[in-house]
Each structure stands twice: as structure tokens, then as C-alpha cells.
Enzyme design. Structure first.
Site, PDB file in Angstrom:
ATOM      1  N   TYR A   4      58.165  31.156  43.210  1.00 25.96           N
ATOM      2  CA  TYR A   4      57.550  29.867  43.688  1.00 25.96           C
ATOM      3  C   TYR A   4      58.511  28.976  44.084  1.00 25.96           C
ATOM      4  O   TYR A   4      58.077  27.903  44.379  1.00 25.96           O
ATOM      5  CB  TYR A   4      56.621  29.444  42.536  1.00 25.96           C
ATOM      6  CG  TYR A   4      55.196  29.649  42.481  1.00 25.96           C
ATOM      7  CD1 TYR A   4      54.992  31.177  42.132  1.00 25.96           C
ATOM      8  CD2 TYR A   4      54.110  29.123  42.673  1.00 25.96           C
ATOM      9  CE1 TYR A   4      53.570  31.657  42.033  1.00 25.96           C
ATOM     10  CE2 TYR A   4      52.729  29.587  42.565  1.00 25.96           C
ATOM     11  CZ  TYR A   4      52.627  30.965  42.283  1.00 25.96           C
ATOM     12  OH  TYR A   4      51.069  31.146  42.345  1.00 25.96           O
TER      13      TYR A   4
ATOM     14  N   LYS B 265      58.130  42.754  34.992  1.00 21.00           N
ATOM     15  CA  LYS B 265      58.295  44.005  35.743  1.00 21.00           C
ATOM     16  C   LYS B 265      59.719  44.329  35.803  1.00 21.00           C
ATOM     17  O   LYS B 265      60.024  44.530  37.034  1.00 21.00           O
ATOM     18  CB  LYS B 265      57.521  43.434  37.046  1.00 21.00           C
ATOM     19  CG  LYS B 265      57.008  44.723  37.961  1.00 21.00           C
ATOM     20  CD  LYS B 265      56.094  45.538  37.500  1.00 21.00           C
ATOM     21  CE  LYS B 265      56.086  46.933  38.279  1.00 21.00           C
ATOM     22  NZ  LYS B 265      54.946  47.835  37.945  1.00 21.00           N
TER      23      LYS B 265
ATOM     24  N   ASP C 100      51.281  45.010  34.992  1.00 20.73           N
ATOM     25  CA  ASP C 100      50.164  45.998  35.314  1.00 20.73           C
ATOM     26  C   ASP C 100      49.476  46.485  34.304  1.00 20.73           C
ATOM     27  O   ASP C 100      48.357  46.438  34.036  1.00 20.73           O
ATOM     28  CB  ASP C 100      50.536  47.030  36.438  1.00 20.73           C
ATOM     29  CG  ASP C 100      51.838  48.023  36.136  1.00 20.73           C
ATOM     30  OD1 ASP C 100      52.426  47.605  35.024  1.00 20.73           O
ATOM     31  OD2 ASP C 100      52.194  48.916  36.707  1.00 20.73           O
TER      32      ASP C 100
ATOM     33  N   ASP D 166      50.265  33.578  37.181  1.00 13.77           N
ATOM     34  CA  ASP D 166      49.123  33.002  38.154  1.00 13.77           C
ATOM     35  C   ASP D 166      48.240  33.962  38.036  1.00 13.77           C
ATOM     36  O   ASP D 166      47.056  33.561  37.878  1.00 13.77           O
ATOM     37  CB  ASP D 166      49.785  32.803  39.416  1.00 13.77           C
ATOM     38  CG  ASP D 166      48.603  32.324  40.467  1.00 13.77           C
ATOM     39  OD1 ASP D 166      47.921  31.571  40.022  1.00 13.77           O
ATOM     40  OD2 ASP D 166      48.500  32.937  41.461  1.00 13.77           O
TER      41      ASP D 166
ATOM     42  N   ASP E 209      44.063  33.810  35.972  1.00 11.54           N
ATOM     43  CA  ASP E 209      42.881  33.860  36.510  1.00 11.54           C
ATOM     44  C   ASP E 209      42.001  35.030  35.763  1.00 11.54           C
ATOM     45  O   ASP E 209      40.901  35.111  35.473  1.00 11.54           O
ATOM     46  CB  ASP E 209      42.858  34.190  37.898  1.00 11.54           C
ATOM     47  CG  ASP E 209      42.880  32.816  38.731  1.00 11.54           C
ATOM     48  OD1 ASP E 209      43.267  31.933  38.425  1.00 11.54           O
ATOM     49  OD2 ASP E 209      42.456  32.878  39.859  1.00 11.54           O
TER      50      ASP E 209
END
Ligand code: IPM
Ligand code: MG
Length: 386
Positions: A141, A216, A249, A273, A277
Site C-alpha cells: 500500500y 505468505k 490462502d 484488506d 471483507d
């Protein structure tokens, strides 16, 4: 009597109506807990930009930001309007606030409330009850990158933050005819340390026993390698809290298969982010998902509280949006200001109304209005005792 000075930014689309409902509930909270709000409304949104700032990359000027910084908190609706370029209302408003005030924590609780159906079969109230602690200032970001078309290029990129300053020099040598874009992600030791520590402190404060650190590092070995190393070192100070790692994941898969497992999820910016959601969806959707963009040190930077949904321009002005996310963002604001007890009551009043089942907005399959939901929750709150 205590007075809290709060900046209100209604914004665009459904922003003004959900914030109006939120403010109503916050006024009831002040009555219950005997303090006073001093509200100052700011017009930042599409109209403001078109009128005063057209062509400029941000929604607010430096001067505007300085004014926001004088308040105890910012209570935010939503921005986004088809007449304004997306980057102005996203990078030029949301991200700018996060960076300008160094709101390095993005706190996004997801709790399945009484009276709300999860799309996951058979989940009962509170069975899903987790906090996503999203790093809010680094990772992919930071906005540094470039595009090249078939030439040599040299870029000097600067990352100038309150916490540190970093400069990158990137040389690209590309075959003629080729095109390439790159974007830099960065995680600093101190940047990781402060958000991971916040996550552990939150777990301790809420009497939780497990923290899941998402990464990750199997692929992005440098950035998330550092992230993991820092998590391991911070965790040493919290022997009472279990540290668990999850690759992003797999974390997404487990959030659907077994959301009740998670207590505090600490995630780098971009994964946070996405996962926030997803977590919101498990507890009924974006209508129930609040967020706090927090700088824990109120003297250094003001914090901003918002529903994590957008402005939904097509629904704006119809008084039909679900204001619960904004009301629960108000709850986070109350906690931030130290009004913990009435913050709990805000959630209780919200649950009581949802559970009674009479007031249901369209996202819940009902026909109640946004203001009816806000009115009902504030009336219920006024019946509760501190
Ligand atoms: C959010 C939003 C923002 C983000 C966008 C609008 C810049 O998706 O707050 O989650 O990516 O952080
Ligand atoms: Mg998002």
C-alpha cells in the site's frame, strides 16, 4: 462533564445517512454515560472536490488535514462517487488519512450478532467472534512503483513516513516493444513490531488466548520473512498467548470452514484488506462490519472510525442502507476514547434490536429504513443502564 470533540465526515452515497444514524446512537451513548460530544461536520466528498479541488489528487488539503488532526476522533461515513476519479477518494482521502495521521492499526472486528444470519450453515451468535488487526501503513500500500514501455528507466522512489524515511533507486532496462509495471511492497521491523504488539495487547485486554499471524512467507520470503521473525520475537513477551502462523490462502479457507477457531488475526496490509471483507461476509455482510483506523497515541495522530463498506452510490439518498456497521464503528470510537462500558451497551442495544427482528434493513431481507434502524437502536440504548 467530559467533552469529546469529533469530526464528522458524511461523504458520498449512503455515507451521510449511515453516519446520521450513527451520530444519533452516539448522542444516546453520551446521554447514558454523561458526557458531551462536540461535533464538527466537514463537507469532504464529491461535491466538495468538484467545487473546490477539481483536478487535484486529494479530497482534503493539508490545511483540512491539520484541522481534522485537532479533534479527539474522526467519525466517517463513506466516500466514492462516479463523477470523481477513484484514486482521489481512495488514495486521496482514505489512504491519505491513514498515512498522514500514522493510523497504523486497522482494527476490524467480525462478530456474529444475535438476530443476524451467517451465510455459513448452522453458526450461532458469538460463535464467530474475531478481530482482524490489519497493518495499515506498509506492505503493497505504500504507493511506490512505475510503468515502463520498452526503454531504460530510472526511478527514485521515496517512502517518507513519521516512523522512518526510506529511499529506493530502481533502474529498469527493457527490450524495445516490451511493457512492464512493478510496484514495491515494504515492511519495516518497527512497522511490523508495533502492529503485532498491538494485536497481542488486544488479545490480552480481551482475555483471548490465541493470535494468528497471517503471511505468505513461502513465496514473498523477504517481506513476510521479516514479518514472521518479528512476530516470533514479540510473542516471547506474551507467554500466556499462543502464537500461530497461517499462510494467507489457508487462512481464507479456514475462515470459511472453521471461523470459530480465530480470535485475533494479525495481517499485513493487503491480506488484511481481503480477509477482513471475508470475515465480514461470515457475520452477515458489509452492513455489520466496522473498522477503526487507529493511532493508539492520540497525541501523535487522530484516529478515524468508519464502516468498512463503500458509498454504494446507487443506494445513496434512499434511506435504505444498513447503518449497523457505522454504529459499531461508533462503538470502536467509544472504546478508543476510553468509554468502554457504554461501548458495550451500544453493541448490546444493537443486538437487542436485531434480535427482536422487527427492524430489518434490505440486506437482511427486510424493508426497514436506515433511520428506523438508527432510531430503534438509540431508543433501546437509552433504556440501558451504565
Ligand atoms: C478498505 C478499502 C480500501 C483499502 C480502499 C478503498 C483503498 O478496501 O478500507 O478496506 O484497500 O484499504
Ligand atoms: Mg477493503
Amino acid at each position: 462533564m467530559k467533552v469529546y470533540s469529533v469530526a464528522l465526515i458524511p461523504g458520498d452515497g449512503i455515507g451521510p445517512e449511515v453516519l446520521k444514524a450513527g451520530k444519533k446512537v452516539m448522542n444516546a451513548a453520551a446521554e447514558v454515560a454523561s458526557f458531551t460530544w462536540q461535533w464538527t461536520e466537514y463537507p469532504f466528498g464529491a461535491e466538495h472536490w468538484l467545487k473546490y479541488r477539481k483536478g487535484l489528487p486529494t479530497l482534503m488539503s493539508e490545511e483540512d488535514m491539520a484541522k481534522l488532526g485537532t479533534h479527539d476522533a474522526v467519525y466517517f461515513g463513506a466516500v466514492g462517487d462516479p463523477r470523481v476519479p477513484e484514486h482521489v477518494e481512495q488514495a486521496g482521502a482514505l489512504l491519505w488519512m491513514r498515512f498522514y495521521f500514522d493510523q497504523y492499526i486497522n482494527l476490524r472486528p467480525a462478530k456474529l450478532l444475535r438476530g443476524v444470519a451467517s451465510p455459513l450453515w448452522g453458526k450461532k451468535p458469538k460463535e464467530i467472534n474475531l478481530y482482524v488487526v490489519r497493518e495499515n501503513s506498509e506492505d503493497f500500500y505504500i504507493g511506490l512503483g512505475s510503468r515502463f514501455t520498452g526503454t531504460k528507466g530510472s526511478e527514485h522512489l521515496e517512502l517518507l513516513r513519521t516512523l522512518y524515511k526510506a529511499r529506493f533507486k530502481v533502474d529498469v532496462d527493457l527490450e524495445p516493444g516490451d511493457e512492464l509495471a512493478y510496484q514495491i511492497g515494504a515492511i519495516s521491523r518497527r512497522g511490523a513490531e508495533r502492529v503485532i504488539r498491538y494485536g497481542f495487547e488486544l488479545a490480552r485486554r480481551k482475555k483471548l488466548t490465541r493470535v494468528t499471524v497471517v503471511h505468505k512467507a513461502n513465496v514473498l520470503t523477504k517481506m513476510y520473512g521479516l514479518w514472521i521473525e518479528v512476530a516470533e520475537s514479540v510473542a516471547k513477551g506474551y507467554p500466556d498467548i499462543e502464537l500461530e502462523f497461517a499462510i494467507v490462502d489457508a487462512a481464507a479457507m479456514w475462515l470459511v470452514r472453521r471461523p470459530e477457531w480465530f480470535q485475533v488475526i494479525i495481517a499485513p496490509n493487503m491480506f488484511g484488506d481481503i480477509l477482513s471483507d471475508l470475515a465480514a461476509a461470515t457475520v452477515g455482510g458489509m452492513g455489520f462490519a466496522p473498522g477503526g483506523n487507529i493511532n493508539p497515541d492520540r497525541k501523535v495522530g487522530v484516529s478515524m472510525f468508519e464502516p468498512i463498506h463503500g458509498s454504494a452510490p446507487r443506494h445513496g439518498g434512499l434511506n435504505k442502507a444498513n447503518p449497523v456497521a457505522t454504529i459499531l464503528a461508533g462503538k470502536l470510537m467509544l472504546e478508543h476514547l476510553g468509554e468502554d462500558r457504554v461501548a458495550e451497551l451500544v453493541e448490546q442495544a444493537t443486538e437487542d434490536v436485531l434480535d427482536a427482528g422487527k427492524i430489518r434493513t434490505y440486506d437482511m431481507g427486510g424493508t426497514s429504513s436506515c433511520s428506523a434502524m438508527g432510531d430503534a437502536i438509540s431508543e433501546r440504548l437509552l433504556q440501558l443502564k451504565l
